[in-house]
Enzyme design. Sequence first.
Site, mmCIF file in Angstrom:
data_model
loop_
_atom_site.group_PDB
_atom_site.id
_atom_site.type_symbol
_atom_site.label_atom_id
_atom_site.label_comp_id
_atom_site.label_asym_id
_atom_site.label_seq_id
_atom_site.Cartn_x
_atom_site.Cartn_y
_atom_site.Cartn_z
ATOM 1 N N GLN A 94 45.933 22.330 -64.057
ATOM 2 C CA GLN A 94 46.939 21.817 -64.377
ATOM 3 C C GLN A 94 48.112 21.073 -63.887
ATOM 4 O OE1 GLN A 94 47.152 25.233 -64.467
ATOM 5 N NE2 GLN A 94 47.290 26.252 -66.291
ATOM 6 N N ASN A 147 56.429 32.189 -63.231
ATOM 7 C CA ASN A 147 55.769 31.022 -63.324
ATOM 8 C C ASN A 147 54.379 30.893 -63.029
ATOM 9 O OD1 ASN A 147 56.253 28.278 -64.213
ATOM 10 N ND2 ASN A 147 55.356 27.554 -61.703
ATOM 11 N N LYS A 148 53.806 29.893 -63.049
ATOM 12 C CA LYS A 148 52.043 29.680 -62.520
ATOM 13 C C LYS A 148 51.955 30.615 -61.549
ATOM 14 C CE LYS A 148 50.023 29.005 -65.091
ATOM 15 N NZ LYS A 148 49.141 30.229 -66.365
ATOM 16 N N ARG A 164 50.171 24.095 -73.638
ATOM 17 C CA ARG A 164 50.281 25.144 -72.604
ATOM 18 C C ARG A 164 52.069 24.272 -71.936
ATOM 19 N NH1 ARG A 164 50.839 21.823 -69.220
ATOM 20 N NH2 ARG A 164 51.279 23.081 -67.910
ATOM 21 N N ALA A 168 55.731 25.990 -70.981
ATOM 22 C CA ALA A 168 56.883 27.543 -71.968
ATOM 23 C C ALA A 168 57.324 25.998 -72.947
ATOM 24 C CB ALA A 168 57.677 27.595 -71.224
ATOM 25 N N ASP A 201 58.612 29.931 -66.938
ATOM 26 C CA ASP A 201 58.078 30.458 -68.083
ATOM 27 C C ASP A 201 59.095 31.605 -68.570
ATOM 28 O OD1 ASP A 201 55.568 29.253 -66.994
ATOM 29 O OD2 ASP A 201 54.585 30.577 -69.401
#
Length: 346
Positions: free
Chosen positions: A195, A246-247, A45, A47, A236
């Site tokens: 993460q 993004n996350k 995982r 990007a 991302d």
Amino acid sequence: MIKTIEYLDGVARMIDQTRLPQEKVYVDCRTIEEVGRAIQDLVIRGAPAIGVAAAIGVSLGADGIEADTFDTFYPRLKTQCDALAQARPTAANLAWGIERMKRTAQAHRHLSVDQIKERLRQEALAVLEEDIQINRRIGQHGQELITGDSVVLTHCNAGALATAGYGTALGVVRAAIEAGKRVSVLANETRPFFQGARLTVWELMEDNIPVKLITDGMSGYFMMQGGVDAVVVGADRIAANGDVANKIGTYMVAALAHRHGIPFYVAAPVSTLDLSIASGEAIPIEERRGEEVVNVAGQRIAPEGTVAAYPAFDVTPHALVTAIITERGIARPPYGESLQRLAETG
Ligand code: MRU
């Protein structure tokens, strides 16, 4: 250095990021379909790492095609590529990696199919090697923004594990430390896949970089206490106007950083820019199963039958982004112009 992904003889070998840090095990993918599943299941995982995996996946897919001519080979490769492109929707690097491989095949259409396959293998290896060099350049540019003796807050994992090596946001931290600055990291745990807790903390500890784990809800507290000097995150997908996907949770951090006058930096390769998209509104946001929110490490934490939502990413409006750090330099507002300029300097 941690090897996130390697391309060995007919095998894409990935460190399994669903099992870190408890177990350091590797997953071997031998087909493009297996690579697609590994991306979907978050074995790999981040990007840039997804972009590298995609390139290797296309090469594995090409190797499995039996064809005598380009005209019979290419349509089959394209069908496989179209399926792989569906693995995850938000990271721009997935389509970027696939397109680069398709262009390579087309550029060598005059060669034999075996020779094209060999060119694709070389291209996938080049994508992997280049990613590490790109991250080092992002680090070099980005570390200039980090003052000595500072605490950097980060969300998710934009480190070596999210790339072929070194990392984007964590590459900036690594480069600042290599430049002699005293930097420590405040890592948001990053619910629900953790993460931050599992991957960022693990890889920084492996490198003896000081890191403190906090839950996502604590970021505002630490900012208010004056305990954060800068925020650095990955991306991302970045739209033409500088909106950043993004996350999930990144937007919350950016809004708080803005309120407290703390610089909010995004570190990402040019391959994450999607200038075909005018603003963040058009960025596709991956929806994952609510079950992943309800269960933590295999343990149900909410009542049976709980309805949960899991948008995996959010979009931070460009007005909250202090600068975007790329391998070609630093873009500042207005992003419509600065990102376009960077894209053209390739
Ligand atoms: O769902 P993930 O773990 O793939 O999400 C990763 C992120 O949001 C990262 O911050 C982003 O991909 C940049 S990685 C250098």
